[in-house]
Every structure is written in structure tokens, then in C-alpha cells.
Design a protein around this motif. Structure first.
Motif, PDB file in Angstrom:
ATOM      1  N   ASP A 113      37.829  46.733  31.286  1.00 17.73           N
ATOM      2  CA  ASP A 113      37.369  45.345  31.092  1.00 17.73           C
ATOM      3  C   ASP A 113      36.067  45.105  31.848  1.00 17.73           C
ATOM      4  O   ASP A 113      35.126  44.505  31.316  1.00 17.73           O
ATOM      5  N   ALA A 114      36.036  45.543  33.094  1.00 13.62           N
ATOM      6  CA  ALA A 114      34.864  45.271  33.944  1.00 13.62           C
ATOM      7  C   ALA A 114      33.619  45.966  33.391  1.00 13.62           C
ATOM      8  O   ALA A 114      32.524  45.383  33.408  1.00 13.62           O
ATOM      9  N   GLY A 144      39.126  36.666  36.881  1.00 10.56           N
ATOM     10  CA  GLY A 144      40.572  36.614  36.671  1.00 10.56           C
ATOM     11  C   GLY A 144      41.218  37.989  36.717  1.00 10.56           C
ATOM     12  O   GLY A 144      42.235  38.193  37.378  1.00 10.56           O
ATOM     13  N   SER A 145      40.617  38.947  36.019  1.00 12.32           N
ATOM     14  CA  SER A 145      41.264  40.265  35.985  1.00 12.32           C
ATOM     15  C   SER A 145      41.124  40.983  37.331  1.00 12.32           C
ATOM     16  O   SER A 145      42.037  41.715  37.740  1.00 12.32           O
ATOM     17  N   LYS A 155      36.142  40.337  42.907  1.00 13.30           N
ATOM     18  CA  LYS A 155      36.453  38.911  42.734  1.00 13.30           C
ATOM     19  C   LYS A 155      35.469  38.041  43.514  1.00 13.30           C
ATOM     20  O   LYS A 155      34.949  37.049  42.998  1.00 13.30           O
ATOM     21  N   LEU A 156      35.177  38.425  44.746  1.00 15.27           N
ATOM     22  CA  LEU A 156      34.245  37.630  45.562  1.00 15.27           C
ATOM     23  C   LEU A 156      32.841  37.656  44.970  1.00 15.27           C
ATOM     24  O   LEU A 156      32.114  36.642  45.004  1.00 15.27           O
TER      25      LEU A 156
ATOM     26  N   ILE B  14      54.280  35.007  26.130  1.00 11.50           N
ATOM     27  CA  ILE B  14      53.069  35.093  26.950  1.00 11.50           C
ATOM     28  C   ILE B  14      51.892  34.824  26.025  1.00 11.50           C
ATOM     29  O   ILE B  14      51.721  35.527  25.014  1.00 11.50           O
ATOM     30  N   VAL B  15      51.098  33.814  26.349  1.00 12.94           N
ATOM     31  CA  VAL B  15      49.908  33.494  25.552  1.00 12.94           C
ATOM     32  C   VAL B  15      48.696  33.839  26.412  1.00 12.94           C
ATOM     33  O   VAL B  15      48.332  33.095  27.324  1.00 12.94           O
ATOM     34  N   GLU B  16      48.096  34.991  26.135  1.00 15.20           N
ATOM     35  CA  GLU B  16      47.089  35.525  27.056  1.00 15.20           C
ATOM     36  C   GLU B  16      46.202  36.494  26.299  1.00 15.20           C
ATOM     37  O   GLU B  16      46.701  37.356  25.568  1.00 15.20           O
ATOM     38  N   ASP B  17      44.869  36.366  26.511  1.00 20.76           N
ATOM     39  CA  ASP B  17      43.956  37.274  25.810  1.00 20.76           C
ATOM     40  C   ASP B  17      43.548  38.474  26.670  1.00 20.76           C
ATOM     41  O   ASP B  17      43.029  39.456  26.142  1.00 20.76           O
ATOM     42  N   MET B  18      43.752  38.411  27.991  1.00 21.06           N
ATOM     43  CA  MET B  18      43.319  39.514  28.857  1.00 21.06           C
ATOM     44  C   MET B  18      44.468  40.510  29.040  1.00 21.06           C
ATOM     45  O   MET B  18      45.561  40.130  29.492  1.00 21.06           O
TER      46      MET B  18
END
Lengths: 205, 133
Positions: A113-114, A144-145, A155-156, B14-18
Motif C-alpha cells: 500500500d505504502a 491509517g494503514s 504515521k508521524l 466489515i465495510v472497509e476499502d483498505m
């Protein structure tokens, strides 16, 4: 024979004998053409005594040493701020045995993702007119992830990004992205070391 | 803790796209033997209710493509599905207000903790048990 004389083979010195023994430990790959032999030495530390199989005790000792290295590595990640308490939550989810490989799977998803998100942000910042709302949404996703896996430094960095896209400051965003990428690459490298150690431990069992 | 109430597991949506968040939350819910279904956005979640599926609890993210969490919650309530416990989940600072205005029962900030999920599932089990008595 040399001329008419029979020349006996010279007696090998202990040094020569040791060299000959070392050469025998080299692996020969017959699949290659004869003139391009490839020799791959067996690392000394992994080579068992000649003629004996690897003992279970040696394997157990190696596993213990690797586990110590892994624990020290994870402790250093916490100490340096790469990880926060959320990572301990993930470890707890895995440690009861019902979800083996869970931590590596979720961290692997985070890394994918990142990489994708930072690439998309870079693309947006390259545009003549920057869509800061999209930048906002992407940074929010990454925040978020990273929070979900306990990747504290990433995150920071996402939180620090916020003020630049709020101000619609392209140069500030470019700088913040560079910092974010650095933190991500460092974190990724640490995670990769962690998983390599885990794989080696797994191989010992 | 078991999520079985007389042979009926807690049904969680669960409703989540990630993918990261989906995996973490679903792993937590599996600890409590929940039956888990995943929707990748609010529209998919609403579609499931239109198809007649029933759930005991929904964990809903806020910002998703196609349809956001709060919008999906409003539509689910409009379908008359008021018995299901709806939990808004987000890392956004202003998410709580958006979820509660849309009609969510609770809001939990990300990242979710196992103890928080455990408490919510226990609440659902207690309610199902009381309803059966």
C-alpha cells in the motif's frame, strides 16, 4: 614418468593436505559447459564435520541464537520509534497460534500500500495543478494503514504532511513526501530484516 | 469467549476499502468465532441488505470510494435495518461527529484494539441472549 625415471608422487605437506580438503568441499555444477566450471564454496560456518550429519543440537542452538537476534532487532525497532504498541497487538493476534504468518501478511500489505500510495502522491505533485484534496485522501489512507500495523515513524510523517497540503504548499508537500519516503524505506528495511530472521528460524524447526 | 449463542455465531459485516485494516479486524473477529463478510465500500454494504442479508454488527470505515461510511449508514437505516449495531471506525479527527449524525451506535478510533472488539461482540451476544429470553 619423467624421461626413463619413475618419479614417485611427492609426499604432501600438511598444508597441502588441508588445501586439498578445502577444495573437495567446493560444489561442482555439471550443468555448465566444461570450460566454465562454477565453484561455490560451502560456507565454513554451515559445513558439518566431514562424514557426519547436522546434529539436532546444533540446529537447536542456531534457532536459539536466531531468536535472540530477532528479539533484539524488534526491541531496537521499538526503541528507535519505528514501532509502537499497535505492533504488539498484532503480535498478540499471532502468538496464540490461530493466525500463523499474520504479522508478515499484514505488514506485507502495508508495504505494498505504502509503495503504491507514495507513488500516486508523487504523481499528483508533478502535475501543473496539484489536486490537494486527492493528496489529502492518499496521505490519510497511508496514515491509517501505518497506524494499523504500528509503523510509528511513517504515521508521524503522514501527520507532518498535513500542514503542507492544508496550506496548498506544493514545495512543502514535495519535501514532506521525501521525508515520508525516507521513513518508509527505513521501516521497510527493518521489517525485511525481521522477516528474514523469522524465515531462518522457521527453517531450523 | 465464544460468540455462539445456542449455535448461532455473531454475524459481522466489515465495510472497509483498505486491505490492511480489513485483515486486522477480521483476524480479531475470528478470535471470537464471528461469521465475517467484507464489503469494500458503502454501496456494497447497502447492496447486501437489499439482497436480504442480515448482520448482528457492522464495522464501517468513513472514507471509501463510491459511497462513504456515513452515507451507507443512512441508507441502511432507511431500509428499516435498525436492529443491527453499527460501529463507525476511522483515523480521522472529525469522523465521530459524521458517524453519530448518520446514526451510528458507536464510534471507535483506528487502530482498533482487541479488547474494544471483544467488548462490542460481548454486548451483541448479551443482547441476542436477552432477545431470546
Amino acid at each position: 614418468m619423467v624421461g626413463n625415471r619413475i618419479v614417485s608422487a611427492p609426499t604432501l605437506s600438511p598444508r597441502s593436505l588441508r588445501h586439498r580438503r578445502r577444495c573437495r568441499s567446493f560444489e561442482f555444477r555439471p550443468s555448465l559447459p566444461p570450460t566454465t566450471y562454477s565453484l561455490r564454496p560451502t560456507p565454513r560456518r554451515l559445513r558439518p564435520p566431514a562424514g557426519s550429519p547436522v546434529s539436532p543440537e546444533l540446529i537447536a542452538m542456531a534457532a536459539v541464537e536466531l531468536k535472540n537476534q530477532l528479539n533484539a532487532h524488534i526491541a531496537s525497532m521499538f526503541a528507535a520509534g519505528f514501532l509502537d504498541k499497535q505492533f504488539q497487538e498484532l503480535q498478540m493476534l499471532q502468538d496464540d497460534g490461530s493466525s500463523p504468518g499474520f504479522v508478515s501478511e499484514v505488514v506485507g500489505l502495508f508495504i505494498d500500500d505504502a509503495e503504491k500510495i507514495t507513488g500516486l502522491i508523487a504523481g499528483l505533485l508533478d502535475q501543473p495543478v496539484v489536486d490537494f484534496d486527492k493528496v489529502d485522501a492518499l496521505v490519510h489512507q497511508l496514515k491509517g494503514s501505518s497506524a494499523s500495523v504500528g509503523a510509528q515513524r511513517v504515521k508521524l510523517s503522514c501527520e507532518q504532511f498535513h500542514s503542507y497540503y492544508e496550506a496548498k504548499n506544493r514545495d512543502g508537500c514535495v519535501m514532506a513526501l521525501a521525508l515520508l519516503r525516507n521513513e518508509f524505506y527505513d521501516s521497510r528495511s527493518k521489517f525485511q530484516t525481521m522477516f528474514q530472521l523469522e524465515q531462518q528460524i522457521e527453517a531450523c524447526s | 469467549m465464544t460468540s455462539y449463542v445456542e449455535g448461532s455465531p455473531v454475524k459481522a459485516l466489515i465495510v472497509e476499502d483498505m486491505a490492511v485494516d480489513t485483515l486486522v479486524l477480521s483476524t480479531m473477529l475470528r478470535k471470537f468465532h464471528c461469521e465475517i463478510i467484507v464489503a469494500k465500500n458503502g454501496k456494497e454494504a447497502v447492496q447486501m441488505f437489499l439482497e436480504g442479508k442480515k448482520f448482528d454488527i457492522i464495522f464501517c470505515d468513513k472514507d471509501m470510494p463510491v459511497m462513504s461510511g456515513p452515507e451507507a449508514i443512512e441508507k441502511i437505516h432507511a431500509l428499516g435495518e435498525t436492529h443491527v449495531k453499527i460501529v463507525g471506525v476511522s483515523a480521522s479527527d472529525n469522523a465521530q461527529e459524521a458517524f453519530m449524525s448518520a446514526g451510528a451506535d458507536e464510534f471507535v478510533p483506528k487502530p482498533m484494539k482487541l479488547d474494544v472488539v471483544r467488548a462490542m461482540i460481548q454486548e451483541v451476544i448479551n443482547k441476542k441472549t436477552n432477545d431470546m429470553v
